[in-house]
Design a protein around this motif. Structure first.
Motif, mmCIF file in Angstrom:
data_model
loop_
_atom_site.group_PDB
_atom_site.id
_atom_site.type_symbol
_atom_site.label_atom_id
_atom_site.label_comp_id
_atom_site.label_asym_id
_atom_site.label_seq_id
_atom_site.Cartn_x
_atom_site.Cartn_y
_atom_site.Cartn_z
ATOM 1 N N ARG A 8 30.890 22.507 4.174
ATOM 2 C CA ARG A 8 29.719 22.236 5.123
ATOM 3 C C ARG A 8 29.396 20.490 4.661
ATOM 4 O O ARG A 8 29.632 20.200 3.722
ATOM 5 N N TYR A 9 29.067 20.078 5.680
ATOM 6 C CA TYR A 9 28.546 18.354 5.391
ATOM 7 C C TYR A 9 27.096 18.389 5.713
ATOM 8 O O TYR A 9 26.529 18.952 6.633
ATOM 9 N N ILE A 10 26.539 17.660 4.585
ATOM 10 C CA ILE A 10 25.182 17.389 4.647
ATOM 11 C C ILE A 10 24.531 15.901 4.849
ATOM 12 O O ILE A 10 25.184 15.123 4.000
ATOM 13 N N CYS A 11 23.766 15.610 5.619
ATOM 14 C CA CYS A 11 22.812 14.154 5.703
ATOM 15 C C CYS A 11 21.630 14.569 5.138
ATOM 16 O O CYS A 11 20.884 15.501 5.740
ATOM 17 N N GLY A 17 14.005 6.068 5.361
ATOM 18 C CA GLY A 17 14.915 5.459 6.362
ATOM 19 C C GLY A 17 16.604 5.718 5.918
ATOM 20 O O GLY A 17 17.468 5.650 6.611
ATOM 21 N N ASN A 18 16.744 5.814 4.390
ATOM 22 C CA ASN A 18 17.833 5.854 3.693
ATOM 23 C C ASN A 18 18.681 7.109 4.078
ATOM 24 O O ASN A 18 17.854 8.309 3.973
ATOM 25 N N CYS A 19 19.814 7.313 4.330
ATOM 26 C CA CYS A 19 20.464 8.334 4.409
ATOM 27 C C CYS A 19 21.637 8.676 3.461
ATOM 28 O O CYS A 19 22.393 7.665 3.297
ATOM 29 N N TYR A 20 21.906 9.611 2.928
ATOM 30 C CA TYR A 20 23.049 10.133 2.134
ATOM 31 C C TYR A 20 23.753 11.138 2.395
ATOM 32 O O TYR A 20 23.222 12.286 2.784
ATOM 33 N N TYR A 21 24.991 11.200 2.229
ATOM 34 C CA TYR A 21 25.864 12.121 3.022
ATOM 35 C C TYR A 21 26.766 12.895 1.854
ATOM 36 O O TYR A 21 27.181 12.296 0.831
ATOM 37 N N PRO A 45 29.302 13.229 -3.030
ATOM 38 C CA PRO A 45 28.965 12.210 -1.944
ATOM 39 C C PRO A 45 30.350 11.885 -1.282
ATOM 40 O O PRO A 45 31.452 12.068 -1.615
ATOM 41 N N ILE A 46 30.008 11.722 0.297
ATOM 42 C CA ILE A 46 30.942 11.123 1.212
ATOM 43 C C ILE A 46 30.483 9.812 1.974
ATOM 44 O O ILE A 46 29.385 9.809 1.711
ATOM 45 N N SER A 47 31.367 9.489 2.711
ATOM 46 C CA SER A 47 30.842 8.249 3.445
ATOM 47 C C SER A 47 30.097 8.824 4.962
ATOM 48 O O SER A 47 30.335 9.939 5.229
ATOM 49 N N GLU A 48 29.385 7.846 5.518
ATOM 50 C CA GLU A 48 29.031 8.346 6.665
ATOM 51 C C GLU A 48 30.134 8.314 7.815
ATOM 52 O O GLU A 48 29.932 9.413 8.822
ATOM 53 N N ILE A 66 13.975 14.580 4.042
ATOM 54 C CA ILE A 66 13.436 14.966 2.764
ATOM 55 C C ILE A 66 11.802 14.144 3.098
ATOM 56 O O ILE A 66 11.855 12.687 3.033
ATOM 57 N N LYS A 67 10.905 14.678 2.849
ATOM 58 C CA LYS A 67 9.498 13.960 3.053
ATOM 59 C C LYS A 67 8.785 13.627 1.753
ATOM 60 O O LYS A 67 7.718 13.497 1.295
ATOM 61 N N LYS A 68 9.932 13.397 0.866
ATOM 62 C CA LYS A 68 9.225 13.136 -0.908
ATOM 63 C C LYS A 68 9.318 11.504 -0.652
ATOM 64 O O LYS A 68 10.110 10.687 -0.235
#
Length: 82
Positions: A8-11, A17-21, A45-48, A66-68
């Motif tokens: 599975r791939y997760i974003c 506004g930062n996104c981590y994959y 970690p993987i790339s966008e 993530i609402k942190k």
């Protein structure tokens, strides 16, 4: 190589506004016939670009919001006493 069912791939998108994959795979701690020994691996970690490519190819993807709130910066500066 993993199949569509074992990866599975997760974003993760944050309030800033930062996104981590990430990529996570099913692993076994005993053997593949023992279903109780199956679990998801630690997210790597993987790339966008990889995330979008695999999403287009039909792999399982998750988009988490993530609402942190960002951390508060605390000054550790000591005042000089006379």
């Amino acid at each position: 190589m993993h199949s569509r069912q074992t990866v599975r791939y997760i974003c993760e998108e944050y309030v800033s506004g930062n996104c981590y994959y990430y990529k996570s795979e099913i692993i076994t701690h005993d053997n593949w016939k023992n279903l109780d020994s199956l679990s998801w691996s630690r997210p790597r970690p993987i790339s966008e670009k990889t995330f979008l490519k695999q999403k287009k190819a039909g792999y399982q993807t998750e988009h988490k919001f993530i609402k942190k709130e960002p951390a508060v910066v605390v000054s550790l500066h000591k005042a000089k006493t006379v």
